[in-house]
Design a protein around this motif. Sequence first.
Motif, PDB file in Angstrom:
ATOM      1  N   MET A 138    -106.495 -17.261 -24.641  1.00 15.86           N
ATOM      2  CA  MET A 138    -106.659 -16.117 -25.548  1.00 15.86           C
ATOM      3  C   MET A 138    -107.146 -16.643 -26.898  1.00 15.86           C
ATOM      4  SD  MET A 138    -105.612 -13.614 -23.595  1.00 15.86           S
ATOM      5  CE  MET A 138    -104.675 -12.219 -24.176  1.00 15.86           C
ATOM      6  N   SER A 139    -108.212 -16.050 -27.423  1.00 19.18           N
ATOM      7  CA  SER A 139    -108.792 -16.566 -28.654  1.00 19.18           C
ATOM      8  C   SER A 139    -108.264 -15.870 -29.892  1.00 19.18           C
ATOM      9  CB  SER A 139    -110.314 -16.450 -28.603  1.00 19.18           C
ATOM     10  OG  SER A 139    -110.698 -15.093 -28.448  1.00 19.18           O
ATOM     11  N   ARG A 140    -107.782 -14.631 -29.746  1.00 21.99           N
ATOM     12  CA  ARG A 140    -107.330 -13.900 -30.918  1.00 21.99           C
ATOM     13  C   ARG A 140    -105.904 -14.289 -31.268  1.00 21.99           C
ATOM     14  NH1 ARG A 140    -109.545  -7.768 -30.202  1.00 21.99           N
ATOM     15  NH2 ARG A 140    -108.020  -7.746 -28.512  1.00 21.99           N
TER      16      ARG A 140
ATOM     17  N   THR B 107     -99.907 -14.859 -23.548  1.00 26.01           N
ATOM     18  CA  THR B 107    -100.949 -15.025 -24.569  1.00 26.01           C
ATOM     19  C   THR B 107    -101.285 -16.490 -24.834  1.00 26.01           C
ATOM     20  OG1 THR B 107     -99.321 -15.053 -26.373  1.00 26.01           O
ATOM     21  CG2 THR B 107    -100.211 -12.906 -25.729  1.00 26.01           C
ATOM     22  N   GLU B 108    -100.385 -17.390 -24.439  1.00 27.23           N
ATOM     23  CA  GLU B 108    -100.529 -18.830 -24.650  1.00 27.23           C
ATOM     24  C   GLU B 108    -100.452 -19.219 -26.120  1.00 27.23           C
ATOM     25  OE1 GLU B 108    -104.111 -20.006 -22.637  1.00 27.23           O
ATOM     26  OE2 GLU B 108    -103.193 -19.785 -20.656  1.00 27.23           O
ATOM     27  N   ARG B 109    -100.016 -18.294 -26.957  1.00 32.04           N
ATOM     28  CA  ARG B 109     -99.863 -18.608 -28.383  1.00 32.04           C
ATOM     29  C   ARG B 109     -99.043 -17.515 -29.048  1.00 32.04           C
ATOM     30  NH1 ARG B 109    -105.808 -18.166 -30.888  1.00 32.04           N
ATOM     31  NH2 ARG B 109    -104.670 -18.439 -32.860  1.00 32.04           N
TER      32      ARG B 109
ATOM     33  N   PHE C 172     -94.508 -21.869 -28.419  1.00 34.89           N
ATOM     34  CA  PHE C 172     -95.840 -21.252 -28.401  1.00 34.89           C
ATOM     35  C   PHE C 172     -96.471 -21.218 -29.793  1.00 34.89           C
ATOM     36  CE2 PHE C 172     -93.050 -19.376 -25.198  1.00 34.89           C
ATOM     37  CZ  PHE C 172     -93.721 -19.750 -24.042  1.00 34.89           C
ATOM     38  N   MET C 173     -95.782 -21.802 -30.783  1.00 37.57           N
ATOM     39  CA  MET C 173     -96.277 -21.808 -32.153  1.00 37.57           C
ATOM     40  C   MET C 173     -96.830 -23.185 -32.492  1.00 37.57           C
ATOM     41  SD  MET C 173     -93.340 -19.494 -34.088  1.00 37.57           S
ATOM     42  CE  MET C 173     -94.421 -19.029 -35.461  1.00 37.57           C
TER      43      MET C 173
END
Length: 218
Positions: free
Chosen positions: A1-3, A78-80, A125-126
């Motif tokens: 996910m880029s956003r 979201t992977e982030r 995830f941060m």
Amino acid sequence: MSRPVIVVVAAGPGVSGSVARRFAREGYDVALLGVDEEQLLTLAGELEGLGVAVGHAVADITDVAATSAAIRRFGEHTERIDVLHFNPSAFREKDPLELSVPELLEDVALGVGGLLTAVQAARPFMSAGGRVTATGSLAADKPWHRAASLGVQKAGLRNLVRSLDAALKEDGIRAVSVTVRGTLGQDERFTPDRVGEAIWDAAHQDEADWRTEVPYPV
């Protein structure tokens, strides 16, 4: 996910909703966590109208297992997680002579302990540049004795935010609480959208001059 992704804990129609919309307008995808599914669905619909992806989960914030699992699911999907916003507090109209110890601990578990649960779940995830934000209150400094637990919650929240910032800053992650120095709705300065804007600004302050507590209004 880029956003980028913001997770809003205790999402609903007030300040938390304004925070979600403010970040969504800047292109953040949004994950909502709260106890009222109808409110979550309403807010999710508004956010989707802004063109971002939205997920939601229903959980009692004081349920450590459920809250942790929900935030982990958000992060895995979201992977982030770029921003974690913590909003809840308990309002119980009891003075210190009426308030029981179990009641105080129950309220603190929501208004302070929930932040600990949320950050620990979100941390994997941060990464550098990540932010933890929290809605603080003047009650931390000037508690109303008829709602004694609220002042304890907000003082504890501010203290925990400072400790979190100290623990996270070496990894480039910062934490901040915004102390709302008034009552929502008392005048045009204290609308949810104005407070949401202050939280956006606090999350994007210059790291070289980082403050772990930002008063609103200044």
